[in-house]
Structures are given as C-alpha cells and as structure tokens.
Design an enzyme around this catalytic site. Structure first.
Site, PDB file in Angstrom:
ATOM      1  N   GLY A 162      -6.823   0.488   4.130  1.00  0.00           N
ATOM      2  CA  GLY A 162      -6.530  -0.222   2.922  1.00  0.00           C
ATOM      3  C   GLY A 162      -6.549  -1.826   3.581  1.00  0.00           C
ATOM      4  O   GLY A 162      -7.362  -2.283   3.930  1.00  0.00           O
ATOM      5  N   GLY A 191       0.938  -1.304   0.073  1.00  0.00           N
ATOM      6  CA  GLY A 191       0.126  -0.060  -0.040  1.00  0.00           C
ATOM      7  C   GLY A 191       0.920   1.225  -0.005  1.00  0.00           C
ATOM      8  O   GLY A 191       1.709   1.421  -0.645  1.00  0.00           O
ATOM      9  N   TYR A 203      -5.619  -2.923   6.168  1.00  0.00           N
ATOM     10  CA  TYR A 203      -5.921  -3.201   7.590  1.00  0.00           C
ATOM     11  C   TYR A 203      -7.454  -2.940   7.689  1.00  0.00           C
ATOM     12  O   TYR A 203      -8.139  -3.413   8.868  1.00  0.00           O
ATOM     13  CB  TYR A 203      -5.261  -1.971   8.688  1.00  0.00           C
ATOM     14  CG  TYR A 203      -3.919  -2.485   8.796  1.00  0.00           C
ATOM     15  CD1 TYR A 203      -3.176  -3.402   8.498  1.00  0.00           C
ATOM     16  CD2 TYR A 203      -3.040  -1.712   9.732  1.00  0.00           C
ATOM     17  CE1 TYR A 203      -2.101  -3.845   8.452  1.00  0.00           C
ATOM     18  CE2 TYR A 203      -1.868  -1.933  10.111  1.00  0.00           C
ATOM     19  CZ  TYR A 203      -1.271  -2.932   9.272  1.00  0.00           C
ATOM     20  OH  TYR A 203       0.053  -3.351   9.732  1.00  0.00           O
ATOM     21  N   ASP A 240       2.650   2.391   2.266  1.00  0.00           N
ATOM     22  CA  ASP A 240       4.016   2.349   2.874  1.00  0.00           C
ATOM     23  C   ASP A 240       4.821   1.880   1.774  1.00  0.00           C
ATOM     24  O   ASP A 240       6.115   2.323   1.660  1.00  0.00           O
ATOM     25  CB  ASP A 240       3.795   1.156   3.978  1.00  0.00           C
ATOM     26  CG  ASP A 240       5.141   1.009   4.818  1.00  0.00           C
ATOM     27  OD1 ASP A 240       6.004   1.923   4.880  1.00  0.00           O
ATOM     28  OD2 ASP A 240       4.921   0.111   5.546  1.00  0.00           O
TER      29      ASP A 240
END
Ligand code: ADP
Length: 175
Positions: free
Chosen positions: A124, A33, A126, A35
């Site tokens: 996302g 994502g 999570y 990150d």
C-alpha cells in the site's frame, strides 16, 4: 507439516482467526491503511500494549514482529510487523519483506497460534510491487513447516492483489 493456504478478498479486521497480522510502521503507534483500520476497530487496548513494547524495546525494526492483544477485533492477537518501504529494489527490500512473513510465523508458533491472517504487507503506502510481494509471501509461507500453525489466510483488500494471489496459487496447484 506444511501449512494450509487460503485466500480471501475483504477486510482483515473482520477475519476470525487466532491472529491477524498488521502492516505496522516502526513506531508501533499506528498509521494509515490497514494499521489505521486495526487500531480503529480494535480499540485502545492494542495501542496501550504497543506503548508498553516501545517502552521495553524501543521501536520495531523493519522485518521484525511483535504481538499484542487484538482488543475488540474477532481475532485473539495482532502480530505487528514492519514492512520495508520500496526504494527501487536495491535496498534489501526483498529480504526484509521475507523476514516479515517468517518472523510473524515464528512468533505465531511460539504463541501456539493455529490460524493466522496476513494482509499484503508493504504493497500500500510503502509501494512494494504487488506481484513481487505476493511471490515472496507465498514462498515464505510454503517454506514454513510447523507442528503448531495450521492455516495461513491471505486477506486481500484490493482486487488486483486478490487476482495476483489467485493466479499464483493456481500455478502452485498445477505444479
Ligand atoms: P504498507 O505501509 O505496509 O504498504 P498499507 O496499510 O498501506 O501498508 O497497505 C498494505 C496492504 O493492506 C495494501 O494491500 C492495502 O490495500 C491493504 N489494506 C488496507 N486496509 C486493509 C484492511 N482493512 N484489510 C486488509 N487489507 C487492508
């Protein structure tokens, strides 16, 4: 002073602000994502600083935030915060998500950051429900008063989040 709030649809790695927030995981060693996008575009300097932080303090607990360089990104800093994984809503998810916004803003203030951009943390991989997350994000930013931080930009990557923020912000304007 209360913060100016703005809304954008797009990629946070292209955002020109003092600090972009990363929806990191507690390892701080990168993931998917947003990150993944931040580390890919920002280059190895970000991971290098994340490793140093890990060596000092271990992993980053959910709801907490740490700060690094933004490497090659147009921003100056990346604030890495760890959102909660949605587990149905009875595992303190709301409070932990609130902490992400609040602790990121506090860290920004400590570092003299004037402009900060947030992705839609936890919505996302999570799995946090988007509307609930947007309400929390806006509420925490509205509660935060600062003599240092001036502007918060919400950068939505998907149209659904963008439209949710649009209507919540419109409702605030009409209050
Ligand atoms: P989490 O694990 O916290 O859910 P994700 O990165 O999976 O983190 O998703 C968080 C939000 O970031 C999602 O709304 C996703 O659409 C969004 N996102 C993904 N890539 C980017 C990007 N390059 N810029 C801004 N937001 C992004």
């Amino acid at each position: 002073m209360s913060l100016k709030i703005s809304l954008h649809l797009g990629d946070i790695t292209e955002t020109v602000v003092d600090a972009v927030v990363n929806a990191a995981n507690s390892s701080l060693l990168g993931g998917g994502g947003v990150d993944g996008a931040i580390h890919r575009k920002g280059g190895p300097a970000i991971l290098e600083e994340c490793r140093k932080i890990r060596a000092r303090q271990g992993s980053c607990p959910t709801g907490e935030a740490v700060i690094t360089t933004a490497g090659n990104l147009p921003a100056t800093y990346v604030i890495h915060t760890v959102g909660p994984v949605w587990q149905g809503g009875n595992n303190d998810e709301d409070r932990l998500l609130r902490n992400c916004y609040r602790n990121s803003l506090k860290l920004a203030e400590e570092q003299g950051i004037k402009t900060i951009a947030f992705p839609n943390i936890s919505t996302g991989i999570y799995g946090f429900p988007k509307e609930q997350a947007a309400q929390i994000a806006l509420d925490e930013v509205q509660r935060f008063s600062s003599e240092v931080v001036e502007e918060v930009r919400f950068v939505c990557y998907d149209g659904e989040n963008f439209r949710l923020y649009q209507s919540l912000l419109a409702a605030l304007d009409n209050e």
